[in-house]
Design a protein around this motif. Structure first.
Motif, PDB file in Angstrom:
ATOM      1  N   THR A 177      32.737   4.395 -14.033  1.00 35.80           N
ATOM      2  CA  THR A 177      31.333   4.005 -13.862  1.00 35.80           C
ATOM      3  C   THR A 177      31.110   2.576 -14.342  1.00 35.80           C
ATOM      4  OG1 THR A 177      30.516   6.271 -13.988  1.00 35.80           O
ATOM      5  CG2 THR A 177      28.976   4.537 -14.653  1.00 35.80           C
ATOM      6  N   GLN A 234      25.758   7.218 -10.626  1.00 33.79           N
ATOM      7  CA  GLN A 234      26.020   8.617 -10.954  1.00 33.79           C
ATOM      8  C   GLN A 234      24.739   9.329 -11.391  1.00 33.79           C
ATOM      9  OE1 GLN A 234      29.120   8.702 -13.891  1.00 33.79           O
ATOM     10  NE2 GLN A 234      29.646  10.831 -13.513  1.00 33.79           N
ATOM     11  N   ASP A 259      29.254   6.427  -6.826  1.00 35.40           N
ATOM     12  CA  ASP A 259      29.742   7.030  -8.076  1.00 35.40           C
ATOM     13  C   ASP A 259      29.524   8.545  -8.048  1.00 35.40           C
ATOM     14  OD1 ASP A 259      30.746   7.420 -10.592  1.00 35.40           O
ATOM     15  OD2 ASP A 259      29.444   5.942 -11.571  1.00 35.40           O
ATOM     16  N   GLU A 260      30.568   9.274  -7.751  1.00 35.83           N
ATOM     17  CA  GLU A 260      30.560  10.745  -7.691  1.00 35.83           C
ATOM     18  C   GLU A 260      29.429  11.298  -6.812  1.00 35.83           C
ATOM     19  OE1 GLU A 260      31.527  12.822 -11.241  1.00 35.83           O
ATOM     20  OE2 GLU A 260      32.654  11.141 -12.084  1.00 35.83           O
TER      21      GLU A 260
HETATM   22 MG   LIG Z   1      31.345   8.019 -14.536  1.00 34.54          MG
END
Ligand SMILES: [Mg+2]
Ligand SMILES: Nc1ncnc2c1ncn2[C@@H]1O[C@H](COP(=O)(O)OP(=O)(O)O)[C@@H](O)[C@H]1O
Length: 239
Positions: A46, A88, A159-160
């Protein structure tokens, strides 16, 4: 300018204040390419994306967007040059409706482009008049991703994005993102915990461990490198 841009990162060291989290990261993605960034929790994935976006402090290194160094630019200026970021933390305007959130992501594109978001996530179409704060976590994830994709960034940092999404929705999202790269509209850097899906998606992968890139190469090569997977991603991370 529009269309996918290349991204080349050289010797990037970044963190928060004086603390260095990411150390000497170097990698490149061609225009229209797909790169996966893998690694255990807390290794700096991140922070790497945040540094690319100007949201974490850069200590050293270059960030070339289509050959131009953006590393000294502000976050809004990087966005103007074509960097898009889906954090995220699910970045949605909670008091606005789904559709108002999407309109905010259109930038200069016509309102008719909203259909692209509803095609990508039919669920958002069903809930277009719903206030974003009332959405489930997975729906907020979809909204956050769809809003950024609508703005057609030249390089998209994710991010994810699959967290909280049902498997069938994950499949559809990956397919839609794949098409946007194949058509030359976007370059994608994907941070993901779902290792198999990430390796299926990306031509190339980098693996981070304790702030450093410890493996990089074509995704199929990592898939067959069980020792590296176990060492850097954990036993049982991948079947
Ligand atoms: Mg992360
Ligand atoms: N805002 C922050 N300030 C200081 N340290 C942070 C901050 N955010 C994350 N960290 C630290 O940076 C390290 C890497 O975190 P992160 O980049 O979120 O890893 P990952 O995304 O791979 O899980 C962790 O040790 C975390 O505690």
């Amino acid at each position: 300018m529009s269309g996918a841009a290349s991204l080349e990162v050289t010797g990037l060291t970044a963190g928060y204040g004086a603390t260095q989290i990411v150390e000497e990261a170097s990698f490149a993605v061609a225009a229209g390419g797909r790169l996966a960034v893998l690694g255990r929790n807390g290794v700096g994935k991140t922070t790497l994306l945040a540094a690319l976006m100007g949201l974490a402090r850069r200590h050293e290194g270059q960030i070339l967007l289509d050959g131009q160094d953006v590393a000294a630019l502000s976050t809004p200026e990087r966005a103007r040059r074509g960097l898009g970021y889906v954090p995220q933390t699910r970045d949605v305007f909670r008091s606005l409706t789904v559709e108002e959130n999407l309109v905010a992501g259109l930038k200069e594109r016509p309102r008719s482009a909203l259909v692209e978001a509803y095609a990508m996530f039919p669920r958002l179409g069903e809930r277009r008049r719903q206030t974003a704060s009332l959405l489930s976590g997975g729906e907020q994830q979809m909204l956050s991703t769809a809003r950024t994709v609508l703005g057609r960034p030249r390089v998209l940092l994710l991010d994810e994005p699959l967290e909280g999404l049902a498997p069938v929705i994950c499949d559809e999202l990956m397919a839609a993102l794949h098409r946007l790269t194949e058509s030359g509209d976007m370059t994608i850097v994907l941070v993901e915990q779902q290792i198999e899906r990430a390796l299926d998606f990306a031509q190339d992968t980098v693996v981070m461990d304790r702030g450093r890139i410890v493996w990089s190469g074509p995704s199929p090569l990592l898939r067959s490198d069980q020792a590296s997977i176990e060492r850097h991603l954990g036993v049982g991370a991948f079947h």
